[in-house]
Design a protein around this motif. Structure first.
Motif, PDB file in Angstrom:
ATOM      1  N   MET A   1      36.093  37.783  20.279  1.00 23.06           N
ATOM      2  CA  MET A   1      35.269  37.311  21.390  1.00 23.06           C
ATOM      3  C   MET A   1      36.113  37.306  22.672  1.00 23.06           C
ATOM      4  O   MET A   1      37.199  36.739  22.703  1.00 23.06           O
ATOM      5  CB  MET A   1      34.754  35.893  21.114  1.00 23.06           C
ATOM      6  N   PRO A   2      35.611  37.948  23.736  1.00 21.67           N
ATOM      7  CA  PRO A   2      36.359  37.908  24.999  1.00 21.67           C
ATOM      8  C   PRO A   2      36.329  36.494  25.573  1.00 21.67           C
ATOM      9  O   PRO A   2      35.338  35.788  25.455  1.00 21.67           O
ATOM     10  CB  PRO A   2      35.604  38.898  25.890  1.00 21.67           C
ATOM     11  N   ARG A   3      37.430  36.116  26.164  1.00 19.26           N
ATOM     12  CA  ARG A   3      37.522  34.786  26.763  1.00 19.26           C
ATOM     13  C   ARG A   3      37.640  34.929  28.262  1.00 19.26           C
ATOM     14  O   ARG A   3      38.215  35.898  28.750  1.00 19.26           O
ATOM     15  CB  ARG A   3      38.737  34.054  26.216  1.00 19.26           C
ATOM     16  N   PRO A   4      37.126  33.986  28.972  1.00 22.43           N
ATOM     17  CA  PRO A   4      37.268  34.066  30.427  1.00 22.43           C
ATOM     18  C   PRO A   4      38.733  33.921  30.817  1.00 22.43           C
ATOM     19  O   PRO A   4      39.511  33.241  30.144  1.00 22.43           O
ATOM     20  CB  PRO A   4      36.439  32.890  30.943  1.00 22.43           C
ATOM     21  N   ALA A   5      39.112  34.602  31.879  1.00 17.54           N
ATOM     22  CA  ALA A   5      40.493  34.525  32.357  1.00 17.54           C
ATOM     23  C   ALA A   5      40.782  33.100  32.803  1.00 17.54           C
ATOM     24  O   ALA A   5      39.935  32.446  33.418  1.00 17.54           O
ATOM     25  CB  ALA A   5      40.706  35.492  33.512  1.00 17.54           C
ATOM     26  N   PRO A   6      41.967  32.595  32.474  1.00 14.10           N
ATOM     27  CA  PRO A   6      42.291  31.225  32.895  1.00 14.10           C
ATOM     28  C   PRO A   6      42.396  31.151  34.411  1.00 14.10           C
ATOM     29  O   PRO A   6      42.836  32.083  35.071  1.00 14.10           O
ATOM     30  CB  PRO A   6      43.650  30.961  32.235  1.00 14.10           C
ATOM     31  N   ARG A   7      41.953  30.035  34.952  1.00 14.07           N
ATOM     32  CA  ARG A   7      42.036  29.836  36.390  1.00 14.07           C
ATOM     33  C   ARG A   7      43.462  29.429  36.731  1.00 14.07           C
ATOM     34  O   ARG A   7      44.021  28.539  36.130  1.00 14.07           O
ATOM     35  CB  ARG A   7      41.067  28.762  36.850  1.00 14.07           C
ATOM     36  N   ASN A   8      44.011  30.113  37.696  1.00 13.95           N
ATOM     37  CA  ASN A   8      45.374  29.828  38.124  1.00 13.95           C
ATOM     38  C   ASN A   8      45.317  28.791  39.234  1.00 13.95           C
ATOM     39  O   ASN A   8      44.709  29.023  40.275  1.00 13.95           O
ATOM     40  CB  ASN A   8      46.050  31.110  38.606  1.00 13.95           C
ATOM     41  N   SER A   9      45.945  27.678  39.007  1.00 17.61           N
ATOM     42  CA  SER A   9      45.937  26.635  40.023  1.00 17.61           C
ATOM     43  C   SER A   9      47.145  26.742  40.944  1.00 17.61           C
ATOM     44  O   SER A   9      47.293  25.949  41.850  1.00 17.61           O
ATOM     45  CB  SER A   9      45.920  25.259  39.349  1.00 17.61           C
ATOM     46  N   GLY A  10      47.986  27.737  40.722  1.00 18.20           N
ATOM     47  CA  GLY A  10      49.178  27.915  41.545  1.00 18.20           C
ATOM     48  C   GLY A  10      48.886  28.709  42.802  1.00 18.20           C
ATOM     49  O   GLY A  10      47.734  29.017  43.130  1.00 18.20           O
ATOM     50  N   PRO A  11      49.929  29.060  43.520  1.00 17.57           N
ATOM     51  CA  PRO A  11      49.756  29.800  44.762  1.00 17.57           C
ATOM     52  C   PRO A  11      49.249  31.219  44.528  1.00 17.57           C
ATOM     53  O   PRO A  11      49.457  31.805  43.464  1.00 17.57           O
ATOM     54  CB  PRO A  11      51.155  29.816  45.379  1.00 17.57           C
ATOM     55  N   ASP A  12      48.612  31.765  45.527  1.00 16.93           N
ATOM     56  CA  ASP A  12      48.107  33.136  45.482  1.00 16.93           C
ATOM     57  C   ASP A  12      49.230  34.067  45.939  1.00 16.93           C
ATOM     58  O   ASP A  12      49.390  34.349  47.119  1.00 16.93           O
ATOM     59  CB  ASP A  12      46.881  33.261  46.387  1.00 16.93           C
ATOM     60  N   PHE A  13      50.012  34.549  44.977  1.00 19.97           N
ATOM     61  CA  PHE A  13      51.187  35.346  45.306  1.00 19.97           C
ATOM     62  C   PHE A  13      50.823  36.676  45.957  1.00 19.97           C
ATOM     63  O   PHE A  13      51.554  37.162  46.806  1.00 19.97           O
ATOM     64  CB  PHE A  13      52.040  35.569  44.058  1.00 19.97           C
ATOM     65  N   ALA A  14      49.710  37.262  45.575  1.00 22.14           N
ATOM     66  CA  ALA A  14      49.298  38.529  46.192  1.00 22.14           C
ATOM     67  C   ALA A  14      49.006  38.326  47.670  1.00 22.14           C
ATOM     68  O   ALA A  14      49.400  39.140  48.516  1.00 22.14           O
ATOM     69  CB  ALA A  14      48.082  39.089  45.469  1.00 22.14           C
ATOM     70  N   ARG A  15      48.333  37.232  48.012  1.00 22.10           N
ATOM     71  CA  ARG A  15      48.029  36.942  49.421  1.00 22.10           C
ATOM     72  C   ARG A  15      49.314  36.670  50.196  1.00 22.10           C
ATOM     73  O   ARG A  15      49.477  37.139  51.323  1.00 22.10           O
ATOM     74  CB  ARG A  15      47.087  35.744  49.532  1.00 22.10           C
ATOM     75  N   ILE A  16      50.242  35.945  49.589  1.00 19.91           N
ATOM     76  CA  ILE A  16      51.527  35.662  50.248  1.00 19.91           C
ATOM     77  C   ILE A  16      52.278  36.960  50.498  1.00 19.91           C
ATOM     78  O   ILE A  16      52.781  37.199  51.595  1.00 19.91           O
ATOM     79  CB  ILE A  16      52.376  34.701  49.389  1.00 19.91           C
ATOM     80  N   GLN A  17      52.330  37.823  49.504  1.00 24.86           N
ATOM     81  CA  GLN A  17      53.073  39.070  49.630  1.00 24.86           C
ATOM     82  C   GLN A  17      52.468  39.987  50.692  1.00 24.86           C
ATOM     83  O   GLN A  17      53.179  40.737  51.342  1.00 24.86           O
ATOM     84  CB  GLN A  17      53.132  39.787  48.291  1.00 24.86           C
ATOM     85  N   ASN A  18      51.178  39.918  50.886  1.00 25.71           N
ATOM     86  CA  ASN A  18      50.519  40.775  51.861  1.00 25.71           C
ATOM     87  C   ASN A  18      50.436  40.156  53.253  1.00 25.71           C
ATOM     88  O   ASN A  18      49.883  40.771  54.168  1.00 25.71           O
ATOM     89  CB  ASN A  18      49.113  41.140  51.373  1.00 25.71           C
ATOM     90  N   SER A  19      50.979  38.962  53.425  1.00 30.55           N
ATOM     91  CA  SER A  19      50.875  38.289  54.716  1.00 30.55           C
ATOM     92  C   SER A  19      51.883  38.847  55.722  1.00 30.55           C
ATOM     93  O   SER A  19      52.910  39.424  55.369  1.00 30.55           O
ATOM     94  CB  SER A  19      51.106  36.786  54.536  1.00 30.55           C
TER      95      SER A  19
END
Length: 135
Positions: free
Chosen positions: A25-43
């Motif tokens: 059974m597929p499970r929903p991806a866990p929600r990451n409560s940490g920082p958005d590293f992709a957004r930080i890297q692209n800033s």
């Protein structure tokens, strides 16, 4: 003697059981409560941080590599020059060799000062914008 053994397939459950935490059974991806590293890297702030860092590290690395390579080439091909006595039994080769250590320490101290003044404040700003507490 007429007793027949039950079919092994009859003992299997209709739905496969989980094995080692793995099921089908597929499970929903866990929600990451940490920082958005992709957004930080692209800033833009992160781009500026990288530019500042590279602006110090790359030229300094090239300069040190040329200095070290010069020392090695002199030691290999300019034995007469490297063997010149400066004071007593101390020759040019020994002094240049010791200067390799001195230059390494100077570069380290310069980087520490550079990082304290230019890198660390930008890192604190990026962390603050991302909602990450300073540790």
């Amino acid at each position: 003697m007429t007793e027949v053994a039950p079919s092994p397939m009859a003992a299997w459950p209709a739905e496969p059981a989980a094995f080692g935490g793995i099921d089908r059974m597929p499970r929903p991806a866990p929600r990451n409560s940490g920082p958005d590293f992709a957004r930080i890297q692209n800033s833009l702030e992160f781009d500026e941080l990288r530019r500042r860092f590279r602006g110090f590290v790359f030229p300094t690395s090239v300069l040190f590599f040329v200095w070290y390579l010069t020392y090695v080439l002199l030691a290999a091909y300019a034995r007469g020059f490297m063997g010149l006595k400066v004071i007593g039994s101390i020759n040019v080769g020994l002094l240049l060799g010791l200067l390799q250590f001195v230059s390494t320490i100077v570069i380290t101290l310069c980087y520490l000062r550079f990082a304290r003044r230019h890198i660390d404040p930008r890192v604190r700003q990026i962390r603050s914008n991302a909602g990450i507490a300073d540790t």
